[in-house]
Scaffold this motif. Structure first.
Motif, PDB file in Angstrom:
ATOM      1  N   ARG A   1       0.809  -1.214   0.000  1.00 21.36           N
ATOM      2  CA  ARG A   1       0.000   0.000   0.000  1.00 21.36           C
ATOM      3  C   ARG A   1       0.844   1.267   0.000  1.00 21.36           C
ATOM      4  O   ARG A   1       0.359   2.335  -0.334  1.00 21.36           O
ATOM      5  N   ASN A   2       2.102   1.156   0.436  1.00 16.75           N
ATOM      6  CA  ASN A   2       3.002   2.314   0.536  1.00 16.75           C
ATOM      7  C   ASN A   2       2.368   3.447   1.327  1.00 16.75           C
ATOM      8  O   ASN A   2       2.259   4.579   0.861  1.00 16.75           O
ATOM      9  N   MET A   3       1.956   3.109   2.534  1.00 17.53           N
ATOM     10  CA  MET A   3       1.376   4.117   3.410  1.00 17.53           C
ATOM     11  C   MET A   3       1.603   3.755   4.870  1.00 17.53           C
ATOM     12  O   MET A   3       1.952   2.627   5.195  1.00 17.53           O
TER      13      MET A   3
ATOM     14  N   ARG B   1       0.764   8.834   2.879  1.00 17.04           N
ATOM     15  CA  ARG B   1       1.418   7.996   1.869  1.00 17.04           C
ATOM     16  C   ARG B   1       2.935   8.082   2.001  1.00 17.04           C
ATOM     17  O   ARG B   1       3.468   9.091   2.451  1.00 17.04           O
TER      18      ARG B   1
END
Length: 122
Positions: free
Chosen positions: A5-7, A17
Motif C-alpha cells: 500500500r506504501n502508506m 502515503r
C-alpha cells in the motif's frame, strides 16, 4: 501479484502515503495530516525496525510497545510474514527524532531507499 500500500498503517501519521524520490531518498507525505513532509534520513529517523512475525509474537519490539492496540497486532502479524516479504511487501516500524512513531507497509524499492539513506541494517 500483491502490491504494498506504501502508506503509514498505524501511529502518529496514520493514512499518510510513503513515496520514493530517488534510489536513496524516501519520504512521508504530510498532506493527509496538513503537516510538513517527513524525509526519512539519518537526521530525522532515530530508530528503524523491520517487523517480522517472530518479533511481533515475542513482543520484543521497542517501537511497538504501547503504541498499538492488541486487535491491530493480530492484523499486523498477517502482514509481517515471510511470504509477504518474498513478494516484496515489508512492514517497517520507524521512530522519528521528534518522538513520533509510524508503522508503514512499503514495497522493496522504498524499503531499500530507507535503508540506504538512514544507514540502518534490517
Amino acid at each position: 501479484m500483491a502490491s504494498a500500500r506504501n502508506m503509514v498503517i498505524a501511529g502518529d501519521l496514520t493514512g499518510c502515503r510513503v513515496f520514493r524520490m530517488s534510489a536513496s531518498l524516501a519520504y512521508i507525505s504530510g498532506t493527509m495530516k496538513k503537516a510538513e513532509d517527513v524525509f526519512l534520513t539519518a537526521e530525522t529517523v532515530s530508530r528503524c525496525e523491520l517487523m517480522t512475525e517472530d518479533l511481533i509474537r515475542s513482543g520484543n519490539s521497542l517501537l511497538l510497545t504501547g503504541a498499538l492496540d492488541p486487535g491491530l497486532l493480530r492484523n499486523l502479524r498477517l502482514h509481517a510474514t515471510q511470504a509477504a516479504q518474498k513478494k516484496g511487501i515489508y512492514t517497517l516500524a520507524v521512530k522519528l527524532e521528534d518522538g513520533r512513531r509510524c508503522l508503514m507497509e512499503i514495497d522493496e524499492k522504498i524499503y531499500a531507499a530507507i535503508l540506504r539513506r538512514t544507514g540502518t541494517a534490517p
